[in-house]
Each structure stands twice: as C-alpha cells, then as structure tokens.
Design a protein around this motif. Structure first.
Motif, PDB file in Angstrom:
ATOM      1  N   LEU A  18      29.448  31.491  73.990  1.00  0.00           N
ATOM      2  CA  LEU A  18      30.699  32.423  74.188  1.00  0.00           C
ATOM      3  C   LEU A  18      31.854  31.560  73.704  1.00  0.00           C
ATOM      4  O   LEU A  18      32.669  32.275  72.959  1.00  0.00           O
ATOM      5  CB  LEU A  18      30.735  32.844  75.574  1.00  0.00           C
ATOM      6  CG  LEU A  18      29.821  33.793  76.022  1.00  0.00           C
ATOM      7  CD1 LEU A  18      29.754  34.000  77.632  1.00  0.00           C
ATOM      8  CD2 LEU A  18      29.520  35.218  75.327  1.00  0.00           C
ATOM      9  N   LEU A  19      31.995  30.368  74.079  1.00  0.00           N
ATOM     10  CA  LEU A  19      33.083  29.343  73.678  1.00  0.00           C
ATOM     11  C   LEU A  19      33.175  29.555  71.940  1.00  0.00           C
ATOM     12  O   LEU A  19      34.271  29.491  71.361  1.00  0.00           O
ATOM     13  CB  LEU A  19      33.063  28.106  73.989  1.00  0.00           C
ATOM     14  CG  LEU A  19      33.951  27.074  73.609  1.00  0.00           C
ATOM     15  CD1 LEU A  19      35.158  27.625  74.116  1.00  0.00           C
ATOM     16  CD2 LEU A  19      33.603  25.797  74.160  1.00  0.00           C
ATOM     17  N   LEU A  20      32.069  29.358  71.417  1.00  0.00           N
ATOM     18  CA  LEU A  20      32.196  29.055  69.871  1.00  0.00           C
ATOM     19  C   LEU A  20      32.483  30.416  69.331  1.00  0.00           C
ATOM     20  O   LEU A  20      32.982  30.562  68.174  1.00  0.00           O
ATOM     21  CB  LEU A  20      30.823  28.473  69.431  1.00  0.00           C
ATOM     22  CG  LEU A  20      30.535  27.028  69.578  1.00  0.00           C
ATOM     23  CD1 LEU A  20      29.416  26.628  68.791  1.00  0.00           C
ATOM     24  CD2 LEU A  20      31.741  26.318  69.140  1.00  0.00           C
ATOM     25  N   ASP A  25      35.978  33.739  66.018  1.00  0.00           N
ATOM     26  CA  ASP A  25      36.424  35.249  65.835  1.00  0.00           C
ATOM     27  C   ASP A  25      37.931  34.873  65.938  1.00  0.00           C
ATOM     28  O   ASP A  25      38.382  35.574  64.832  1.00  0.00           O
ATOM     29  CB  ASP A  25      36.216  35.887  67.121  1.00  0.00           C
ATOM     30  CG  ASP A  25      34.572  36.425  67.028  1.00  0.00           C
ATOM     31  OD1 ASP A  25      33.981  36.346  66.066  1.00  0.00           O
ATOM     32  OD2 ASP A  25      34.339  36.783  67.891  1.00  0.00           O
ATOM     33  N   THR A  26      38.555  33.836  66.460  1.00  0.00           N
ATOM     34  CA  THR A  26      40.182  33.666  66.363  1.00  0.00           C
ATOM     35  C   THR A  26      40.378  33.171  65.209  1.00  0.00           C
ATOM     36  O   THR A  26      41.384  33.373  64.667  1.00  0.00           O
ATOM     37  CB  THR A  26      40.452  32.865  67.638  1.00  0.00           C
ATOM     38  OG1 THR A  26      39.836  31.535  67.430  1.00  0.00           O
ATOM     39  CG2 THR A  26      40.066  33.456  68.832  1.00  0.00           C
ATOM     40  N   LEU A 109      35.339  21.428  67.887  1.00  0.00           N
ATOM     41  CA  LEU A 109      35.615  22.752  67.129  1.00  0.00           C
ATOM     42  C   LEU A 109      35.858  22.597  65.827  1.00  0.00           C
ATOM     43  O   LEU A 109      35.501  23.341  64.881  1.00  0.00           O
ATOM     44  CB  LEU A 109      36.152  23.826  68.271  1.00  0.00           C
ATOM     45  CG  LEU A 109      35.641  24.117  69.603  1.00  0.00           C
ATOM     46  CD1 LEU A 109      36.622  24.853  70.383  1.00  0.00           C
ATOM     47  CD2 LEU A 109      34.243  24.503  69.211  1.00  0.00           C
ATOM     48  N   ASP A 110      36.899  21.822  65.845  1.00  0.00           N
ATOM     49  CA  ASP A 110      37.591  21.630  64.383  1.00  0.00           C
ATOM     50  C   ASP A 110      36.593  21.097  63.344  1.00  0.00           C
ATOM     51  O   ASP A 110      36.484  21.539  62.251  1.00  0.00           O
ATOM     52  CB  ASP A 110      38.788  20.798  64.388  1.00  0.00           C
ATOM     53  CG  ASP A 110      40.054  21.394  65.249  1.00  0.00           C
ATOM     54  OD1 ASP A 110      40.106  22.522  65.242  1.00  0.00           O
ATOM     55  OD2 ASP A 110      40.976  20.579  65.665  1.00  0.00           O
ATOM     56  N   GLU A 111      35.640  20.191  63.620  1.00  0.00           N
ATOM     57  CA  GLU A 111      34.783  19.717  62.747  1.00  0.00           C
ATOM     58  C   GLU A 111      33.797  20.787  62.173  1.00  0.00           C
ATOM     59  O   GLU A 111      33.536  20.810  61.149  1.00  0.00           O
ATOM     60  CB  GLU A 111      33.879  18.620  63.664  1.00  0.00           C
ATOM     61  CG  GLU A 111      32.819  18.103  62.592  1.00  0.00           C
ATOM     62  CD  GLU A 111      31.843  17.061  63.376  1.00  0.00           C
ATOM     63  OE1 GLU A 111      31.046  16.711  62.825  1.00  0.00           O
ATOM     64  OE2 GLU A 111      32.018  16.900  64.781  1.00  0.00           O
TER      65      GLU A 111
END
Length: 242
Positions: A18-20, A25-26, A109-111
């Motif tokens: 759900l986090l990813l 999506d954002t 997440l940025d990676e």
C-alpha cells in the motif's frame, strides 16, 4: 503523455504494498497492486502494462515463476524484482528469467523511482534509435516486433535480448565493448549488470546456433563480436543487411 504509465505491482506485504502503491500513484503512475502471484497473473492477462514490479517470496506463486509466466505472455514489458534475497545466485536467477533490474530490501522510495524512470527512458530511447529490420544471416530480425524469423519459425525475444542483439548488429564484424554495451542498455557497468549481460549473450548464442554462419565471439578483455555473413530474401528497402 495523455495516458498514465501502468505499473503491475505484486507484493504480499500489505503495508509495503500500500505504501509503494500510494507513492507511485502520487508520482503520476497508475499502479495496480496484487497480493500474490496467482492473483497477479490472472489480472496481468486482462491489462496491458508498461512495467512490472514483482516481489520474489510470495504465496501461491513466487516472483520468479510469475516472471516466467509474464514472459510467456509479453516478452517486451520490463520487470523489476523487489526482494530481500541478496545472494548472487538469486540475483542471477532473476536476470535469467527475464528481469531488467533487481532492487534489494531495504531500499529508498527515491531509489526505486529512479530505477523505474531509468528503465522506461532506456526502453523508449533504445527503441527509437535502432534500425527497424536486419537480415542477419538466415534470420530476419524485426527489432520493433522483437522477433527473429528463420524459415517458418518465429522466435520472440525479450526487450533486453532485442536491445543487445540490435547493438551487436550495429557493430557487426567489429568489437562491441562491454562497458559501452552496459552503459547503453543497462546505464551502469556494475557487477550484476555485467553478469546479466553474460546471461543474455548465452541466450542469444543458443538462438543463433540455427545458422552456423553466425557467431558471437568473446574478445578477451574487450567485449563481444558478432561474426556474420550477408543474408538474402528480404526486400532491400526494408532491411539493413549485415
């Protein structure tokens, strides 16, 4: 782009999934999340995706098996494995079943976003620069369709196989340097990418064995050379002969 890039995401960890999904999506993607390999495969068959992110250790169908099933349906879609399995053997196995990248947990997440964007740029960029066709010995190589045809037999190639073969064709009978190939297709010449390229070279050699005039040779300390003869039987206006 008018349509959002569709991402197929298979992850059994509900919180991470759900986090990813929310994060991607954002960032402008349309992310479809599935909890296990069987559910994922059932839905993959219904929708055309631009990229797949697969966890390896999942119930019902693991990520490696799911990747093989996906490749049987679509040889072109890029695949990223997302996993805690970091042994070299696991990583190489991931590339052998068709992975384009392998992200190990924990990660930022940025990676992950950077890797996704790099793959999408690479696939689009390489496809836009290559010749549309090659007559490769007895094979007819359609780069856009990612197929090799010999006689009545049509062989579907993965995106990486097609990109690597087209690069070899552009350097036919000359040396294709390893680092150049790695940076052109993988954008990084690290150890795992180098081993991944070796796997794809082996696959291409097996495919091309049907024409004894073709050979991909190792050039010690430098790279590879595709030795080839001229082909025939395809209109000159459609094909670059090598």
């Amino acid at each position: 782009m008018n349509e959002k890039t569709k991402i197929f995401f298979c992850e059994d960890d509900e919180n991470l999934g759900l986090l990813l999904k929310e994060y991607l999506d954002t960032k402008g993607f349309e992310t479809h999340l599935f909890r296990d390999g069987e559910e994922g495969l059932h839905n993959f068959e219904k929708t055309e995706y631009d990229l797949c992110i697969l966890d390896v250790m999942m119930p019902h169908k693991d990520g490696f098996t799911l990747a093989r099933d996906i490749r049987a349906i679509n040889t072109m879609v890029p695949i990223i494995f997302l996993t805690a399995k970091t042994e070299k053997g696991d990583v190489l196995h991931g590339f052998e079943v068709g992975a384009d990248d392998y992200v190990t947990k924990p990660f930022s997440l940025d990676e992950l976003l950077a890797r996704i964007e790099a793959i999408l740029r690479r696939v689009k960029g390489v496809e836009s620069k290559v010749m549309p066709y090659y007559q490769l010995g007895k094979f007819f190589f359609d780069i856009q369709k990612q197929t090799l045809t010999i006689g009545e037999k049509v062989i579907k190639l993965t995106t990486k196989e097609s990109q690597l073969l087209s690069l070899l064709c552009s350097f036919a009978n000359e040396t294709l340097e390893r680092n150049y190939a790695l940076k052109t297709i993988w954008e990084n010449d690290n150890y795992f990418n180098a081993r991944s390229m070796d796997v794809y070279i082996t696959k291409l050699r097996k495919i091309l064995k049907e024409d004894p005039s073709l050979e991909i040779k190792n050039v010690h300390g430098k790279g590879y050379r595709l030795n080839t003869t001229l082909g025939d039987g395809v209109p000159e206006d459609l094909v670059t002969k090598i």
